[in-house]
Scaffold this motif. Sequence first.
Motif, mmCIF file in Angstrom:
data_model
loop_
_atom_site.group_PDB
_atom_site.id
_atom_site.type_symbol
_atom_site.label_atom_id
_atom_site.label_comp_id
_atom_site.label_asym_id
_atom_site.label_seq_id
_atom_site.Cartn_x
_atom_site.Cartn_y
_atom_site.Cartn_z
ATOM 1 N N TYR A 147 -48.491 121.843 54.399
ATOM 2 C CA TYR A 147 -48.158 121.325 53.075
ATOM 3 C C TYR A 147 -46.787 121.812 52.620
ATOM 4 O O TYR A 147 -46.010 121.068 52.021
ATOM 5 N N GLY A 148 -46.485 123.101 52.925
ATOM 6 C CA GLY A 148 -45.168 123.620 52.588
ATOM 7 C C GLY A 148 -44.063 122.860 53.297
ATOM 8 O O GLY A 148 -43.031 122.526 52.697
ATOM 9 N N LEU A 149 -44.276 122.573 54.607
ATOM 10 C CA LEU A 149 -43.281 121.795 55.356
ATOM 11 C C LEU A 149 -43.161 120.381 54.789
ATOM 12 O O LEU A 149 -42.054 119.826 54.695
ATOM 13 N N TYR A 150 -44.312 119.813 54.418
ATOM 14 C CA TYR A 150 -44.298 118.468 53.833
ATOM 15 C C TYR A 150 -43.486 118.447 52.541
ATOM 16 O O TYR A 150 -42.663 117.547 52.315
ATOM 17 N N LYS A 175 -63.213 133.396 59.236
ATOM 18 C CA LYS A 175 -61.956 133.486 59.967
ATOM 19 C C LYS A 175 -61.420 132.101 60.292
ATOM 20 O O LYS A 175 -60.214 131.820 60.147
ATOM 21 N N PHE A 176 -62.328 131.204 60.733
ATOM 22 C CA PHE A 176 -61.899 129.839 61.059
ATOM 23 C C PHE A 176 -61.306 129.149 59.836
ATOM 24 O O PHE A 176 -60.209 128.562 59.897
ATOM 25 N N PHE A 177 -62.036 129.222 58.708
ATOM 26 C CA PHE A 177 -61.551 128.538 57.506
ATOM 27 C C PHE A 177 -60.295 129.208 56.948
ATOM 28 O O PHE A 177 -59.438 128.529 56.374
ATOM 29 N N ALA A 178 -60.180 130.534 57.109
ATOM 30 C CA ALA A 178 -58.952 131.205 56.670
ATOM 31 C C ALA A 178 -57.757 130.716 57.478
ATOM 32 O O ALA A 178 -56.678 130.425 56.934
ATOM 33 N N ASN A 179 -57.959 130.612 58.812
ATOM 34 C CA ASN A 179 -56.871 130.090 59.657
ATOM 35 C C ASN A 179 -56.565 128.634 59.327
ATOM 36 O O ASN A 179 -55.396 128.219 59.279
ATOM 37 N N TYR A 180 -57.640 127.865 59.103
ATOM 38 C CA TYR A 180 -57.447 126.453 58.781
ATOM 39 C C TYR A 180 -56.704 126.297 57.454
ATOM 40 O O TYR A 180 -55.780 125.479 57.327
ATOM 41 N N GLU A 181 -57.108 127.107 56.468
ATOM 42 C CA GLU A 181 -56.425 127.051 55.168
ATOM 43 C C GLU A 181 -54.959 127.442 55.302
ATOM 44 O O GLU A 181 -54.078 126.803 54.704
ATOM 45 N N ALA A 182 -54.690 128.495 56.109
ATOM 46 C CA ALA A 182 -53.305 128.924 56.309
ATOM 47 C C ALA A 182 -52.485 127.819 56.966
ATOM 48 O O ALA A 182 -51.331 127.566 56.584
ATOM 49 N N GLU A 183 -53.092 127.129 57.940
ATOM 50 C CA GLU A 183 -52.381 126.040 58.618
ATOM 51 C C GLU A 183 -52.111 124.895 57.651
ATOM 52 O O GLU A 183 -51.012 124.317 57.642
ATOM 53 N N ILE A 184 -53.127 124.561 56.835
ATOM 54 C CA ILE A 184 -52.944 123.487 55.854
ATOM 55 C C ILE A 184 -51.844 123.849 54.868
ATOM 56 O O ILE A 184 -50.982 123.021 54.525
#
Length: 353
Positions: A188-191, A175-184
């Motif tokens: 990245y999309g905003l970047y 769950k942590f890595f899924a949330n972290y991946e979603a945030e990244i």
Amino acid sequence: MAENYSFFNSKDHDRVYNARHWADYFFPLFKSGVFNGDLQVVANGGMTVKIKSGYAWIDGYGYHLTDGLVVDLETASGNMNRADSIVIRLDLTNRWIKAFCKTGSYYAGAGVPPVPEITATIHEIVIAHISIAAGVTEITQDMITDTRMDGDICGWVCGAVEQIDFSQIKAQFDKFFANYEAEIRTQYGLYMQDIERLETQGQDRYDNMDREFTNYENQQKENITKWQQDEREYLDAWIAAVQTEYFAWLDRIKDILDENAAGHLQNEVDDLTVDAFNRYYGLQAQETLFLDDGSIKTTNEEAEIITEFGFDADGNETAVTTVKPFTGMYDYVKATVFFAEKVVSSTEKKERV
């Protein structure tokens, strides 16, 4: 709610235990299954298989097969396929653990083996699947799938320490890595959106600058063309005025000149006309230099001509041409100002210092 505990010595029969208490004691210590390498199922000729000797452990209850056990399978269908399961069953109601074959259903395609039964009183572990195609008359080893290592339906007996359940911790990490991946991915999309926006802005600014330079270049070409045209018209008018004045003077004096003098004078006039023509159209020998400061320097046999470009106090572009004859005491200066809507020129004769 009950609090169970074991084992203590009895006083006046106040501590009475049975087999279930003993099984519960071992239940959390060992995983159900077969002991490593035991109870292998092998082909035995005809429609039979053999379970080799060994041990099994189910919910704290032990099973020991001392000698190989032959298990009979039902006759194969003539046109349908099936898959059987060889199971070790714990039955608390009947108080036994036994091995036997669970016959599967018939299918036109690949057979599906029966699932193990697990209830409050029955727990089956599957040690093998047998694939029985239509018309089979003898079981061979390639028809037997060993499932003793499959932890979902059997598995090896091992200590509880080796079976620590990391599923909850893993779920938290997942769950942590899924949330972290979603945030990244979001960042990245905003970047990438910012990069695209900056690229668009940069391209727009470049296009605007290119248009401004093109417009400036075209305006400069128009100004230079207009200046050259004015210079040509000015020189044409000057030559015409000089010729008019000269021919008028010639008409006045030709009656007092003899024929030879008049012819000689006409030759002089023709030479001067050719000379003026060559000067105007740049046909006489001369050297033109484009200097680093942007000015133009032309030198011929009669004079040095320097044209300097700049701006006046109001920001209008200017061109100042200074003619410095090699003989005489005067320089001749023509100043031209390029306004947006017109070009204004003025000439001046300056005594050389």
